[in-house]
Design a protein around this motif. Structure first.
Motif, PDB file in Angstrom:
ATOM      1  N   ALA A 183       0.796  -1.091   0.033  1.00  0.00           N
ATOM      2  CA  ALA A 183       0.137   0.064  -0.131  1.00  0.00           C
ATOM      3  C   ALA A 183       0.830   1.301  -0.034  1.00  0.00           C
ATOM      4  N   ALA A 184       1.955   1.157   0.654  1.00  0.00           N
ATOM      5  CA  ALA A 184       2.930   2.345   0.508  1.00  0.00           C
ATOM      6  C   ALA A 184       3.740   2.398  -0.851  1.00  0.00           C
ATOM      7  N   GLY A 185       3.679   1.484  -1.597  1.00  0.00           N
ATOM      8  CA  GLY A 185       4.196   1.742  -2.880  1.00  0.00           C
ATOM      9  C   GLY A 185       5.388   0.877  -3.004  1.00  0.00           C
ATOM     10  N   ASP A 186       5.915  -0.033  -2.047  1.00  0.00           N
ATOM     11  CA  ASP A 186       6.978  -0.822  -2.190  1.00  0.00           C
ATOM     12  C   ASP A 186       7.041  -1.863  -2.919  1.00  0.00           C
ATOM     13  N   GLU A 187       7.861  -1.773  -4.162  1.00  0.00           N
ATOM     14  CA  GLU A 187       7.781  -2.814  -5.009  1.00  0.00           C
ATOM     15  C   GLU A 187       8.396  -4.034  -4.581  1.00  0.00           C
ATOM     16  N   TYR A 188       9.392  -4.062  -3.682  1.00  0.00           N
ATOM     17  CA  TYR A 188      10.010  -5.335  -3.295  1.00  0.00           C
ATOM     18  C   TYR A 188       8.541  -6.161  -2.517  1.00  0.00           C
ATOM     19  N   ALA A 189       7.738  -5.514  -1.931  1.00  0.00           N
ATOM     20  CA  ALA A 189       6.495  -6.069  -1.529  1.00  0.00           C
ATOM     21  C   ALA A 189       5.816  -6.809  -2.459  1.00  0.00           C
ATOM     22  N   LEU A 190       5.539  -6.202  -3.438  1.00  0.00           N
ATOM     23  CA  LEU A 190       4.733  -6.794  -4.599  1.00  0.00           C
ATOM     24  C   LEU A 190       5.659  -8.143  -5.167  1.00  0.00           C
ATOM     25  N   ASN A 191       6.815  -7.807  -5.404  1.00  0.00           N
ATOM     26  CA  ASN A 191       7.883  -8.893  -5.878  1.00  0.00           C
ATOM     27  C   ASN A 191       7.810 -10.123  -5.033  1.00  0.00           C
ATOM     28  N   GLU A 192       7.784  -9.701  -3.575  1.00  0.00           N
ATOM     29  CA  GLU A 192       7.750 -10.787  -2.516  1.00  0.00           C
ATOM     30  C   GLU A 192       6.493 -11.734  -2.700  1.00  0.00           C
ATOM     31  N   ILE A 193       5.244 -10.795  -2.991  1.00  0.00           N
ATOM     32  CA  ILE A 193       4.096 -11.555  -2.799  1.00  0.00           C
ATOM     33  C   ILE A 193       4.094 -12.372  -4.159  1.00  0.00           C
ATOM     34  N   TYR A 194       4.622 -11.916  -5.364  1.00  0.00           N
ATOM     35  CA  TYR A 194       4.468 -12.456  -6.818  1.00  0.00           C
ATOM     36  C   TYR A 194       5.374 -13.921  -6.437  1.00  0.00           C
ATOM     37  N   MET A 195       6.815 -14.000  -5.923  1.00  0.00           N
ATOM     38  CA  MET A 195       7.683 -14.933  -5.688  1.00  0.00           C
ATOM     39  C   MET A 195       6.838 -16.098  -4.837  1.00  0.00           C
ATOM     40  N   LEU A 196       6.201 -15.571  -3.895  1.00  0.00           N
ATOM     41  CA  LEU A 196       5.546 -16.583  -2.921  1.00  0.00           C
ATOM     42  C   LEU A 196       4.365 -17.287  -3.653  1.00  0.00           C
ATOM     43  N   TYR A 197       3.438 -16.566  -4.489  1.00  0.00           N
ATOM     44  CA  TYR A 197       2.257 -17.310  -4.715  1.00  0.00           C
ATOM     45  C   TYR A 197       2.027 -17.404  -6.214  1.00  0.00           C
ATOM     46  N   TRP A 198       2.854 -16.977  -7.068  1.00  0.00           N
ATOM     47  CA  TRP A 198       2.711 -16.913  -8.492  1.00  0.00           C
ATOM     48  C   TRP A 198       2.520 -18.395  -8.968  1.00  0.00           C
ATOM     49  N   GLN A 199       3.333 -19.265  -8.709  1.00  0.00           N
ATOM     50  CA  GLN A 199       3.345 -20.680  -9.292  1.00  0.00           C
ATOM     51  C   GLN A 199       2.131 -21.441  -8.802  1.00  0.00           C
ATOM     52  N   ASP A 200       1.780 -21.322  -7.557  1.00  0.00           N
ATOM     53  CA  ASP A 200       0.502 -22.199  -6.968  1.00  0.00           C
ATOM     54  C   ASP A 200      -0.586 -21.578  -7.751  1.00  0.00           C
ATOM     55  N   LEU A 201      -0.826 -20.020  -7.969  1.00  0.00           N
ATOM     56  CA  LEU A 201      -1.854 -19.504  -8.732  1.00  0.00           C
ATOM     57  C   LEU A 201      -1.905 -19.977  -9.931  1.00  0.00           C
ATOM     58  N   PHE A 202      -0.858 -19.812 -10.633  1.00  0.00           N
ATOM     59  CA  PHE A 202      -0.720 -20.511 -12.041  1.00  0.00           C
ATOM     60  C   PHE A 202      -1.242 -21.949 -12.366  1.00  0.00           C
ATOM     61  N   MET A 203      -0.645 -22.785 -11.330  1.00  0.00           N
ATOM     62  CA  MET A 203      -1.274 -24.158 -11.470  1.00  0.00           C
ATOM     63  C   MET A 203      -2.882 -24.398 -11.215  1.00  0.00           C
ATOM     64  N   CYS A 204      -3.254 -23.601 -10.043  1.00  0.00           N
ATOM     65  CA  CYS A 204      -4.726 -23.313 -10.005  1.00  0.00           C
ATOM     66  C   CYS A 204      -5.707 -23.133 -11.339  1.00  0.00           C
ATOM     67  N   ALA A 205      -5.084 -22.140 -11.984  1.00  0.00           N
ATOM     68  CA  ALA A 205      -5.914 -21.711 -13.037  1.00  0.00           C
ATOM     69  C   ALA A 205      -5.575 -22.906 -14.163  1.00  0.00           C
ATOM     70  N   PHE A 206      -4.397 -23.272 -14.231  1.00  0.00           N
ATOM     71  CA  PHE A 206      -3.931 -24.460 -15.345  1.00  0.00           C
ATOM     72  C   PHE A 206      -4.822 -25.629 -15.253  1.00  0.00           C
ATOM     73  N   ASN A 207      -4.987 -26.130 -14.116  1.00  0.00           N
ATOM     74  CA  ASN A 207      -5.828 -27.333 -13.774  1.00  0.00           C
ATOM     75  C   ASN A 207      -7.162 -27.373 -14.453  1.00  0.00           C
ATOM     76  N   VAL A 208      -7.727 -26.093 -14.492  1.00  0.00           N
ATOM     77  CA  VAL A 208      -9.018 -25.801 -15.155  1.00  0.00           C
ATOM     78  C   VAL A 208      -9.063 -25.811 -16.636  1.00  0.00           C
ATOM     79  N   LEU A 209      -7.989 -24.527 -17.081  1.00  0.00           N
ATOM     80  CA  LEU A 209      -8.040 -23.972 -18.387  1.00  0.00           C
ATOM     81  C   LEU A 209      -7.182 -24.791 -19.286  1.00  0.00           C
ATOM     82  N   LYS A 210      -6.059 -25.428 -18.971  1.00  0.00           N
ATOM     83  CA  LYS A 210      -5.211 -26.151 -19.756  1.00  0.00           C
ATOM     84  C   LYS A 210      -4.833 -25.380 -20.800  1.00  0.00           C
ATOM     85  N   ASP A 211      -4.490 -24.074 -20.484  1.00  0.00           N
ATOM     86  CA  ASP A 211      -3.938 -23.152 -21.593  1.00  0.00           C
ATOM     87  C   ASP A 211      -3.069 -22.140 -20.860  1.00  0.00           C
ATOM     88  N   LYS A 212      -1.816 -22.457 -21.313  1.00  0.00           N
ATOM     89  CA  LYS A 212      -0.521 -21.853 -20.347  1.00  0.00           C
ATOM     90  C   LYS A 212      -0.771 -20.265 -20.745  1.00  0.00           C
TER      91      LYS A 212
END
Length: 189
Positions: free
Chosen positions: A15-44
Motif C-alpha cells: 500500500a505504501a508503494g514498495d515494489e519489493y513487497a509486490l515482488n515478494e508476494i509474486y514470488m511466494l504465490y505465482w506458481q500455485d496460482l498458475f497451477m490453480c488456473a492451469f488445472n482448469v483451463l489447460k491453456d498456458k
C-alpha cells in the motif's frame, strides 16, 4: 526467495508503494496460482495472462484494496473468478468442456452426485423465487403448459407470464452457471 515478511506487513508495504513487497508476494504465490488456473483451463498463455493481470491489478489497487481474508485466500479467489469469467465469456478452448464430458462419463458416480447437486441447486433457486414467479415457472417447466394456458389458469396476462418466466429462468440459470463452473473446476482437479 525466502518469505521473510508476513502477509499483513507485505500488504502494508505494498500500500505504501514498495515494489519489493509486490515482488515478494509474486514470488511466494505465482506458481500455485498458475497451477490453480492451469488445472482448469489447460491453456498456458491464458493462465499466464490471468496471473499477470491479477498482480497488475494488485499493484494498481494497492492503496484502496481491502483484504478481509488472508492474502492467499484473496489471491486464489481472484484467480478462480478470472478463470470462471474466461469460461463464461467463451475465451477458453472447447476442449475443456469435451474433457469435462469425458471425465464425467468415466466417473459416473461423481457425475451422478454432480447431477444431484445441480438438481438440488435448481430446486433451491426455484424455492427462492417470489410466489407468483415460482408458480409460473412450475406450470411452464413441470406441467409443460404454454404461456397462454398459464395466463388462463392464473388469470393474468400472457405478458405477465412471459415477464415472470424471464425472471425465473434468469435466476435459475445464474444459479446453474455457478454450479456448472464449480463442477467443471472440481472435475479438473
Amino acid at each position: 526467495m525466502i518469505h521473510k515478511l508476513n502477509d499483513s506487513v507485505l500488504l502494508d508495504r505494498l500500500a505504501a508503494g514498495d515494489e519489493y513487497a509486490l515482488n515478494e508476494i509474486y514470488m511466494l504465490y505465482w506458481q500455485d496460482l498458475f497451477m490453480c488456473a492451469f488445472n482448469v483451463l489447460k491453456d498456458k498463455g491464458a493462465c499466464e495472462d490471468i496471473i499477470q493481470d491479477l498482480f497488475l491489478q494488485l499493484w494498481q489497487k494497492r492503496t484502496t484494496i481491502q483484504i478481509t481474508t488472508s492474502l492467499r485466500a484473496y489471491l486464489y479467489t481472484a484467480v478462480r473468478y478470472n478463470v470462471f469469467r474466461q469460461i463464461r465469456t467463451g475465451k477458453v478452448r472447447t476442449a475443456l468442456f469435451d474433457e469435462a464430458a469425458d471425465r464425467m462419463a468415466a466417473n459416473t458416480t461423481e457425475f451422478i452426485m454432480a447431477e444431484k447437486d445441480v438438481s438440488k441447486q435448481v430446486a433451491r433457486a426455484v424455492a427462492g423465487l417470489p410466489d407468483k414467479c415460482r408458480e409460473v415457472y412450475k406450470l411452464s417447466r413441470e406441467e409443460q403448459l404454454t404461456h397462454k394456458e398459464i395466463a388462463s389458469r392464473l388469470n393474468i396476462s400472457t405478458k405477465t407470464v412471459e415477464n415472470q418466466l424471464t425472471i425465473a429462468l434468469k435466476r435459475v440459470r445464474a444459479s446453474l452457471n455457478t454450479v456448472a463452473v464449480i463442477i467443471v473446476t472440481l472435475m479438473a482437479c
